[in-house]
Design an enzyme around this catalytic site. Structure first.
Site, short mmCIF file in Angstrom:
data_model
loop_
_atom_site.label_atom_id
_atom_site.label_comp_id
_atom_site.label_asym_id
_atom_site.label_seq_id
_atom_site.Cartn_x
_atom_site.Cartn_y
_atom_site.Cartn_z
N ASP A 95 4.07 -4.91 0.89
CA ASP A 95 4.03 -3.62 0.21
C ASP A 95 5.43 -3.12 -0.11
O ASP A 95 6.15 -2.67 0.77
CB ASP A 95 3.30 -2.59 1.08
CG ASP A 95 3.30 -1.20 0.45
OD1 ASP A 95 3.34 -1.12 -0.79
OD2 ASP A 95 3.27 -0.21 1.20
N ASP A 152 5.28 -0.25 -6.68
CA ASP A 152 4.42 -0.20 -5.50
C ASP A 152 3.38 -1.32 -5.56
O ASP A 152 2.41 -1.23 -6.31
CB ASP A 152 3.73 1.16 -5.43
CG ASP A 152 2.89 1.34 -4.17
OD1 ASP A 152 3.02 0.50 -3.26
OD2 ASP A 152 2.12 2.29 -4.11
#
Length: 504
Positions: A329, A111
């Site tokens: 992201d 992440d």
């Protein structure tokens, strides 16, 4: 695969003595249990699920993950990658870490939208006990590791985390703690511990070695909301942000890794990919500066082109502020455009293909009925950034196949919009099948198209001033290729079987 292997071993048991079978099993296990694997190839065994899943559900998965966008040396470190962008299979990429003494394995989501590595702990309330990803979940137990220690409020690392809202101190027990509350109501809280991270280091000459380093990470004792669900559960989240508590920042400060990491997330054939602390080198890389003083990986998006034509979108729509901007992201499955840019983007694509395909609306999503290849019909899209760098998107990089109707495939725009929001998020749909380099030292991000099943060359510019160039992506744990290991095993098995026939 398990049942076939079991049947095969039963057949062998009828022919060969038990000691041979034990030897065979040990040899097979040595391929897996010989330490942290550096091999970056992945064979997925997650069963296919229906493509009838609605895009609304996929948006919901991403909405939950967007809570992670929290407001507020010695070679190349190499991690294996599992998972896929495909929202109908997994919808996330994750890696395997080994932490503690003795080391235990934990699967954590990759992440780039958050900073902290956290893992569910043995006292966790709400942590999933099983996973639909067909992986074994493990809870971290500080008491079972001889190298584990608590992090106090007076620890310098805890103080640094307070400044970035990644840690806090309540005064109770002088324990450094954290609470991450997400916008959908889910969240996690716990305390920080320090322990040894065991990782694979690729050295000059493409040899590998196991190394350890102390890191500080979160020990989750409470999870709420969708973090409690087991369908796509992992042991935790591996934050790759820029702040001081991210693992990349910690290893860099110890001189173990450079302030740059790279990934290549494979979109085809079951996913997987490459993840290294170092700069993947490719001649066609293009770079754009990071927007400074931002908590996330913000880029300066200037314009969007469809089929070579720049869309009439006010550039201020993409400007960076506390409420808008463009973020890279890897924790987001799809991709999202700022509300004011979305309609112009979809209209341009629809206008380009309306004479060839049949546009349809499916539950509010713009879709198309297609009877031929999307790459032959749909235009290229170009996201144009500061510094002249353009991210070229082919149709599979912005379309998602939904289902089929009467022999025609239904493909839908994979870019979504967050109603009333000015945020643009480049998720796995866009990032897949590309080398992405996060060069924190030079405050830039680069990319190029790449077959992520291939090996890569990696540069690690260490604090010592020495630069190492190694090859990653086809390595096994001891530096030999998987094919070489299989050949060695096959030869040993042949000798064992011959000995069994000669000396029953």
């Amino acid at each position: 695969m398990v049942s076939r292997s079991f049947c095969k071993r039963r057949e062998m048991a009828a022919v060969f003595p038990a000691w041979i079978l034990v030897t065979i099993l040990v040899l097979e296990a040595s391929l897996v249990m010989g330490g942290f694997q550096a091999s970056l190839k992945l064979e997925r065994r997650i069963p296919l699920v229906s493509h009838e899943v609605e895009l609304g559900r996929l948006r919901e998965f991403d909405r939950l993950r967007h809570g992670r966008l929290l407001q507020s040396s010695g070679g190349v470190v190499d991690f294996p990658v599992r998972g896929t962008y495909d929202p109908f299979l997994v919808g996330l990429y994750y890696t395997k870490l080994q932490i503690g003494s003795p080391p235990k394995e934990y699967y954590v989501q990759i992440d780039t939208g958050s900073d902290v590595l956290w893992i569910g702990c043995n006292s966790c309330n709400g942590c999933p006990e099983s996973s639909g990803l067909q992986i074994e979940l493990n809870l971290y137990d500080p008491g079972s590791s001889s190298t584990s220690s608590l992090v106090s409020c007076s620890d310098q690392r805890c103080n640094a985390g307070v400044q970035s809202s990644d840690s806090g101190c309540s005064g109770q027990g002088n324990q450094c703690s954290y609470t991450f509350q997400y916008g959908d109501g889910s969240g996690t809280s716990g305390y920080y511990v320090a322990d040894l991270l065991l990782f694979s280091t690729i050295l000059e000459g493409s040899m590998t070695a196991n190394s350890t380093a102390p890191i500080m990470f979160g020990c989750s004792v409470l999870q709420t909301g969708d973090l409690t669900k087991s369908d796509r559960a992992v042991d935790g989240i591996f934050g790759f942000g820029q702040q001081s508590l991210s693992v990349i920042s910690q290893l860099s400060s110890q001189g173990i890794a450079p302030r740059v990491f790279s990934h290549c997330l494979r979109g085809k054939n079951g996913g997987g990919g490459i993840l290294v602390f170092g700069e993947i080198l490719e001649p066609n890389m293009v770079y754009t500066p990071l927007v400074p003083s931002q908590p996330h990986y913000n880029l300066d998006l200037r314009s969007i082109s469809v089929g070579g034509q720049v869309l009439s979108i006010d550039p201020s729509v993409f400007s960076t502020s506390s409420s808008q901007g463009t973020i890279v992201d890897s924790g987001t499955t799809l991709a999202y455009l700022a509300d004011e840019a979305y309609d112009a983007f979809v209209d341009a694509i629809t206008k380009t293909v309306s004479q060839t395909v049949r546009p349809v609306l499916s539950k509010g999503n713009q879709c198309y009925l297609i009877t031929s290849s999307v790459t032959d019909i749909f235009p290229q899209v170009s996201l144009n950034f500061a510094g002249g760098a353009s991210l070229i998107l082919n149709p599979p990089d912005y379309l998602v196949q939904q289902n089929s109707i009467g022999g025609a495939a239904v493909w839908c725009i994979g870019f979504q919009k967050i109603q009333g929001q000015g945020i643009t998020i480049l998720g796995d749909l866009v990032l897949k099948d590309k080398i992405i380099v996060y060069d924190l030292a030079n405050e830039r991000i680069g990319w190029t198209d790449y077959d992520c099943s291939m090996s890569v060359n990696v540069s690690a510019n260490l604090n010592s001033g020495r630069t190492e160039f190694v090859n990653a992506g086809q390595m096994s744990n001891d530096g030999s290729s998987p094919d070489q290991l299989q050949s060695i095993i096959a030869s040993l098995l042949n000798m064992i079987m011959l000995a069994a026939l000669l000396f029953p």
